[in-house]
Design an enzyme around this catalytic site. Structure first.
Site, PDB file in Angstrom:
ATOM      1  N   ASN A 237      -9.347 -21.110  31.912  1.00  0.00           N
ATOM      2  CA  ASN A 237     -10.677 -21.023  31.139  1.00  0.00           C
ATOM      3  C   ASN A 237     -11.156 -22.396  30.912  1.00  0.00           C
ATOM      4  O   ASN A 237     -10.395 -23.242  30.395  1.00  0.00           O
ATOM      5  CB  ASN A 237     -10.322 -20.257  29.868  1.00  0.00           C
ATOM      6  CG  ASN A 237     -11.430 -20.258  28.629  1.00  0.00           C
ATOM      7  OD1 ASN A 237     -12.472 -20.626  29.245  1.00  0.00           O
ATOM      8  ND2 ASN A 237     -11.175 -20.171  27.596  1.00  0.00           N
TER       9      ASN A 237
ATOM     10  N   LYS B   6     -13.724 -23.400  29.842  1.00  0.00           N
ATOM     11  CA  LYS B   6     -14.613 -23.642  28.240  1.00  0.00           C
ATOM     12  C   LYS B   6     -15.980 -24.456  28.745  1.00  0.00           C
ATOM     13  O   LYS B   6     -16.340 -24.114  30.050  1.00  0.00           O
ATOM     14  CB  LYS B   6     -13.942 -24.407  27.448  1.00  0.00           C
ATOM     15  CG  LYS B   6     -12.668 -23.494  27.000  1.00  0.00           C
ATOM     16  CD  LYS B   6     -11.757 -24.061  25.792  1.00  0.00           C
ATOM     17  CE  LYS B   6     -10.638 -23.530  25.950  1.00  0.00           C
ATOM     18  NZ  LYS B   6      -9.707 -23.882  24.624  1.00  0.00           N
TER      19      LYS B   6
ATOM     20  N   HIS C 139     -12.286 -13.981  22.547  1.00  0.00           N
ATOM     21  CA  HIS C 139     -11.640 -15.242  22.558  1.00  0.00           C
ATOM     22  C   HIS C 139     -11.760 -15.921  21.294  1.00  0.00           C
ATOM     23  O   HIS C 139     -12.875 -15.670  20.478  1.00  0.00           O
ATOM     24  CB  HIS C 139     -12.308 -16.374  23.594  1.00  0.00           C
ATOM     25  CG  HIS C 139     -11.261 -17.561  23.835  1.00  0.00           C
ATOM     26  ND1 HIS C 139     -11.425 -18.406  22.781  1.00  0.00           N
ATOM     27  CD2 HIS C 139     -10.376 -17.889  24.726  1.00  0.00           C
ATOM     28  CE1 HIS C 139     -10.732 -19.698  23.233  1.00  0.00           C
ATOM     29  NE2 HIS C 139      -9.874 -18.989  24.293  1.00  0.00           N
TER      30      HIS C 139
ATOM     31  N   GLU D  15     -12.303 -18.735  19.859  1.00  0.00           N
ATOM     32  CA  GLU D  15     -13.445 -19.639  19.934  1.00  0.00           C
ATOM     33  C   GLU D  15     -14.793 -18.836  19.663  1.00  0.00           C
ATOM     34  O   GLU D  15     -15.581 -19.314  18.787  1.00  0.00           O
ATOM     35  CB  GLU D  15     -13.551 -20.813  20.985  1.00  0.00           C
ATOM     36  CG  GLU D  15     -12.431 -21.701  20.892  1.00  0.00           C
ATOM     37  CD  GLU D  15     -11.955 -22.443  22.172  1.00  0.00           C
ATOM     38  OE1 GLU D  15     -12.836 -22.366  23.089  1.00  0.00           O
ATOM     39  OE2 GLU D  15     -10.773 -22.911  22.222  1.00  0.00           O
TER      40      GLU D  15
ATOM     41  N   GLU E  20      -3.254 -14.536  22.188  1.00  0.00           N
ATOM     42  CA  GLU E  20      -3.408 -15.960  21.964  1.00  0.00           C
ATOM     43  C   GLU E  20      -3.592 -16.157  20.551  1.00  0.00           C
ATOM     44  O   GLU E  20      -4.690 -16.099  20.085  1.00  0.00           O
ATOM     45  CB  GLU E  20      -4.841 -16.321  22.621  1.00  0.00           C
ATOM     46  CG  GLU E  20      -4.904 -15.924  23.947  1.00  0.00           C
ATOM     47  CD  GLU E  20      -6.011 -17.158  24.803  1.00  0.00           C
ATOM     48  OE1 GLU E  20      -5.414 -17.899  25.497  1.00  0.00           O
ATOM     49  OE2 GLU E  20      -7.184 -16.992  24.385  1.00  0.00           O
TER      50      GLU E  20
ATOM     51  N   GLY F 217      -5.046 -25.097  21.933  1.00  0.00           N
ATOM     52  CA  GLY F 217      -5.376 -26.272  21.882  1.00  0.00           C
ATOM     53  C   GLY F 217      -4.748 -27.182  21.098  1.00  0.00           C
ATOM     54  O   GLY F 217      -5.122 -28.438  20.690  1.00  0.00           O
TER      55      GLY F 217
ATOM     56  N   SER G 142      -1.811 -23.304  24.505  1.00  0.00           N
ATOM     57  CA  SER G 142      -1.079 -24.636  24.863  1.00  0.00           C
ATOM     58  C   SER G 142       0.009 -24.430  25.927  1.00  0.00           C
ATOM     59  O   SER G 142       1.225 -24.974  25.828  1.00  0.00           O
ATOM     60  CB  SER G 142      -0.508 -25.200  23.742  1.00  0.00           C
ATOM     61  OG  SER G 142      -1.293 -25.576  22.603  1.00  0.00           O
TER      62      SER G 142
END
Ligand code: PEP
Length: 262
Positions: free
Chosen positions: A10, A12, A100, A102, A177, A183, A220
């Protein structure tokens, strides 16, 4: 039978067209020089690079599947700045990441929006990469499974089954996730992820019943920790953000991951 190990990059909001093309070229070269056991590799570039990547992945006998990072649930209309499932299909996408964290946290996407996106993706004939995950607060309050179950229930409604849109659920991807692991360099213990994957799979078996999707861990993932995750029988692969931005590192992750599953 266990699914082929699956690896998703991904990117992003990173990489323009030229950089994306260089990445895929380098990746394919590495693949051609190594004899890796079969795996499912999906790259999710930004929208602007979809077509360029799609042309490259169709080259030769090595296949990378193309994924989009987002979709709008309506087929067309006055939705400035949005992209429909039909447009993604036309750009060569086979997969779409939905839910996701985010998108959920930074763009306010509710469980209901995720449900509508899942419908749109399936109606267009693509496969979802459905992301679910708990926040740190959920985890501290001992509510990890409650949160995951709520996200799964909201997405996998009876309508979806009645309309025959979940018949190929075994080809989908579910990515667990944890929001706090994305991250941050922090990760849950592989044993915890294994238990959660078993719960996710049991949920799908009970509520959908048409097979089990590849169940991936994301958050991560690095060269240092991938083996511990892939060692777990019900971790079928990984969804990688930061560490997928280098083709060398992403390729290395696949090499390590595949070797662990052999
Ligand atoms: C992600 O974006 O889904 C992700 C897992 O990111 P990272 O690997 O950077 O934690």
């Amino acid at each position: 039978m266990a699914p082929k190990p699956c690896f998703i990059a991904n990117w992003k909001m990173n990489k323009g067209i030229a950089e994306a093309e260089r990445y895929v070229k380098d990746f394919i070269k590495r693949y051609a020089e190594t004899s890796l056991a079969p795996s499912r590799v999906i790259i999710a570039p930004p929208f602007t690079a979809l077509q360029a990547v799609s042309k490259q992945v169709k080259c030769g006998d090595f296949e990378i599947a193309l994924g989009a990072q987002n979709v709008h649930y309506e087929p067309h209309g006055a939705f400035t700045g949005e992209i429909s499932a039909g447009m993604l299909c036309e750009s060569g996408c086979q997969y779409v990441i939905i839910g996701h964290s985010e998108r959920r946290t930074l763009f306010g996407e509710s469980d209901e929006v995720v449900r509508q996106k899942l419908f749109a993706v399936r109606k267009a004939g693509m496969l979802p990469i459905l992301c679910i995950g708990e926040t740190f607060e959920d985890r501290r309050a001992g509510k990890t499974w409650d949160r995951l179950q709520a996200q799964l229930s909201a997405a996998l409604t009876d309508d979806l089954m009645k309309m025959g849109l979940a018949e190929n659920v075994a080809e989908w991807v579910i990515a667990y996730e944890p929001v706090w692991a994305i991250g941050t360099g922090e990760t849950p213990k592989p044993g915890e992820v294994e238990e959660i994957h078993q719960q996710i799979q049991a949920f799908i078996r009970k509520h959908v019943g048409k097979g089990i999707p590849a169940t991936l861990y994301g958050g991560s993932v690095s060269e240092q920790n991938i083996l511990e995750f892939m060692e777990m029988p019900n971790i079928d692969g990984v969804l990688v953000g930061g560490a997928s931005l280098s083709s060398e590192t992403f390729f290395k992750l696949i090499e390590l991951g595949v070797s662990e599953k052999q």
